[in-house]
Motif scaffolding. Structure first.
Motif, mmCIF file in Angstrom:
data_model
loop_
_atom_site.group_PDB
_atom_site.id
_atom_site.type_symbol
_atom_site.label_atom_id
_atom_site.label_comp_id
_atom_site.label_asym_id
_atom_site.label_seq_id
_atom_site.Cartn_x
_atom_site.Cartn_y
_atom_site.Cartn_z
ATOM 1 N N GLU A 131 -1.355 -6.103 7.360
ATOM 2 C CA GLU A 131 -2.564 -5.392 7.809
ATOM 3 C C GLU A 131 -2.248 -4.394 8.920
ATOM 4 O OE1 GLU A 131 -6.549 -4.230 7.958
ATOM 5 O OE2 GLU A 131 -5.464 -5.383 6.438
ATOM 6 N N GLU A 132 -1.420 -4.783 9.868
ATOM 7 C CA GLU A 132 -1.076 -3.870 10.958
ATOM 8 C C GLU A 132 -0.307 -2.657 10.441
ATOM 9 O OE1 GLU A 132 0.978 -6.143 13.898
ATOM 10 O OE2 GLU A 132 -0.822 -7.210 14.565
ATOM 11 N N SER A 133 0.579 -2.872 9.462
ATOM 12 C CA SER A 133 1.322 -1.750 8.884
ATOM 13 C C SER A 133 0.376 -0.782 8.186
ATOM 14 C CB SER A 133 2.366 -2.263 7.887
ATOM 15 O OG SER A 133 3.328 -3.064 8.531
ATOM 16 N N LEU A 134 -0.605 -1.314 7.469
ATOM 17 C CA LEU A 134 -1.589 -0.451 6.810
ATOM 18 C C LEU A 134 -2.456 0.282 7.832
ATOM 19 C CD1 LEU A 134 -2.833 -2.634 3.805
ATOM 20 C CD2 LEU A 134 -1.172 -0.773 3.765
ATOM 21 N N ASN A 135 -2.887 -0.429 8.867
ATOM 22 C CA ASN A 135 -3.714 0.196 9.902
ATOM 23 C C ASN A 135 -3.013 1.382 10.545
ATOM 24 O OD1 ASN A 135 -5.257 -2.892 11.204
ATOM 25 N ND2 ASN A 135 -5.570 -1.791 9.293
#
Length: 487
Positions: A131-135
């Motif tokens: 999720e952090e990579s996508l954000n």
């Protein structure tokens, strides 16, 4: 396993994944057996025997998983897939020993396709990491469960997981485009990452929710979404649960789909207001939220509030709604370590506790929960200290899911805690089935609830059994999950 075959197996496994990725120490086995499973944690806390694997193996690629499975299949050695151990249903407990295949080193975000709005991942990737990579790229998975910081995508896929925003974004099975699976004999299956097709049955859905019984999902191509331009939450209080239920049903019927709608029964509403804000409050409490383009969010919220007002809902504003979002992980990861009751309920042994999640048609929702509550109280009142409460938190046009949390305490020493624990499940799950519900909505079946699955769909369990026998004739893959036993 005797020493000679154990040594030979160890040599073969290390030749595949490297010596550093094959662990046979007892401590490693204990850690993988305990995880978040209430059963094994209680066994451990009571100094009883917990099931242990012979080896924990950490592959780094689909090919390595395939090679490990070929050996296990040849030798008829049980294999238990493992992510981060956050499931409480016992599906990742090595009850027959053998090999645990831990996927945490398969944690690569392989590709983000911004034009097609998809991302390809290894399934050992941590949910928060993904999720952090996508954000960082301006996107979101839309899948944000309570176990966000202790789960892998392989676990989500294996258990048909739901995130806190599933009403808006869908469950994990709605987010998958294509997968890669290593079958029990080592053969590798890859499905095409397309939105839809009419080329026979959807093979993705055969493996999603199979809990490792049919193979190990090693890669997946997932839908992604642009990070919402606007994300807002609102709190509403209704005079009773029935009013709140009708309000959310009508919101869904109008296609004003919220990202989240979390409706608490009267019992949980009173507890939430007292524990969180120190005030007495009667009624049924709703948290509702919307994601998307600002103009659409604005209009959806207005329509939803209008429907709530017609059902005598009182708008409490955005503050309490935003508070829930900002503290959404607090019930799963207690910040106050002095809260002994919370921590001991998570560790097991101190009490019997569980969560029944089921999905029912709207006309069965209220009656099903009320019968669960009444039956639970009749069964355990006067025997032990107990309580039961619920919230409804995943919504569809035709029905809803409710999340029943129950606790039993002060069990006498002469009684077996595990027997009491099973008695609670055997009281509650059949009521869900009686009212056209399912055994479980998003936590999986594992070994804990497998005994109920044959009662859910007429003839369905025999179909699963036939598939299992065809794909895994030696029954090496997670034997015992889904109530399949020894096929």
């Amino acid at each position: 396993m005797s020493e000679i075959p154990r040594a030979l197996l160890y040599d073969e496994l290390t030749n595949i994944v490297g010596r550093e990725n094959v662990i046979e120490e007892r401590e490693e086995g204990i850690a993988h057996s305990l995880n978040r499973n209430w059963f094994t944690r209680t066994l451990w806390s009571e100094n009883r025997q917990v099931p242990l694997p012979s080896f924990v193996v950490y592959p780094e690629s689909t090919e390595q998983v395939s090679d490990v499975l070929q050996i296990a299949n040849r030798e008829k050695i049980p294999v238990t897939p493992f992510g981060m151990g956050s499931s409480g249903m016992g599906g990742n407990v090595p009850v027959d020993g053998g090999i645990i295949v831990d996927t945490k080193k398969m944690d690569e975000l392989i590709k983000v396709n911004e034009e097609s709005l998809s991302a390809t991942i290894q399934t050992g990737i941590g949910s928060w990491e993904y999720e952090e990579s996508l954000n960082d790229l301006g996107y979101t998975s839309g899948h944000l469960p309570a176990s966000q910081f202790c789960s892998t995508y392989g676990g989500f896929l294996a258990l048909r997981s739901a995130g806190r925003l599933s009403t808006g974004y869908g469950k994990i099975e709605d987010m998958v485009l294509g997968i890669e699976v290593a079958l029990p004999n080592g053969e590798i299956v890859r499905t095409r990452p397309v939105p839809a097709h009419a080329s026979g049955p959807d093979l993705n859905q055969l493996f999603i929710g199979s809990e490792g019984a049919f193979g190990i999902i090693t890669q997946a191509t997932m839908k992604i979404h642009p990070y919402p331009e606007e994300r807002r939450f609102r709190a509403i209080i209704f005079p009773d649960f029935s009013s709140g239920l009708q309000a959310v049903r009508k919101i869904m019927r109008k296609d004003v789909t919220p990202s989240v709608a979390r409706l608490y029964t009267e019992e949980e509403t009173a507890r939430t207001f007292k524990d969180t804000w120190g005030v007495e409050k009667e009624g049924s409490y709703l948290i509702i939220g919307f994601d998307g383009v600002e103009e659409l969010v604005e209009q959806k919220e207005k329509i939803a509030l209008r429907i709530c007002e017609k059902e005598n809902g009182e708008d409490l504003g955005s503050e309490k709604g935003e508070y829930w979002w900002e503290n959404r992980y607090g019930d799963y990861y207690p910040k106050d370590r002095s809260d002994t009751e919370k921590w001991q309920s998570l560790l097991g042994g101190y009490q019997a506790a569980g969560t029944v999640t089921t999905c029912v048609p709207y006309d069965k929702a209220e009656v099903a929960y009320k019968e669960m509550r009444r039956s639970f109280k009749e069964k355990f009142e006067g025997r032990y200290k107990n309580w039961i409460h619920a919230h409804f938190s995943h919504w569809y046009k035709t029905g809803t899911m409710f999340y029943v949390r129950w606790y039993i305490r002060e069990i006498p020493e002469e009684e077996d805690t595990l027997d009491v624990y099973n008695e609670a499940w055997s009281t509650l799950v059949p009521i869900a089935l009686k009212h056209e519900g399912v055994v479980d909505h998003h936590h999986g079946i594992g070994r804990l609830l497998g005994r109920f699955l044959s009662k859910q769909d007429k003839g369905g369990h025999e179909v699963l059994r036939s598939i299992k026998k065809a794909i895994d004739p030696n029954n090496i893959m997670n034997p015992g999950v889904l109530g399949l036993g020894k096929c």
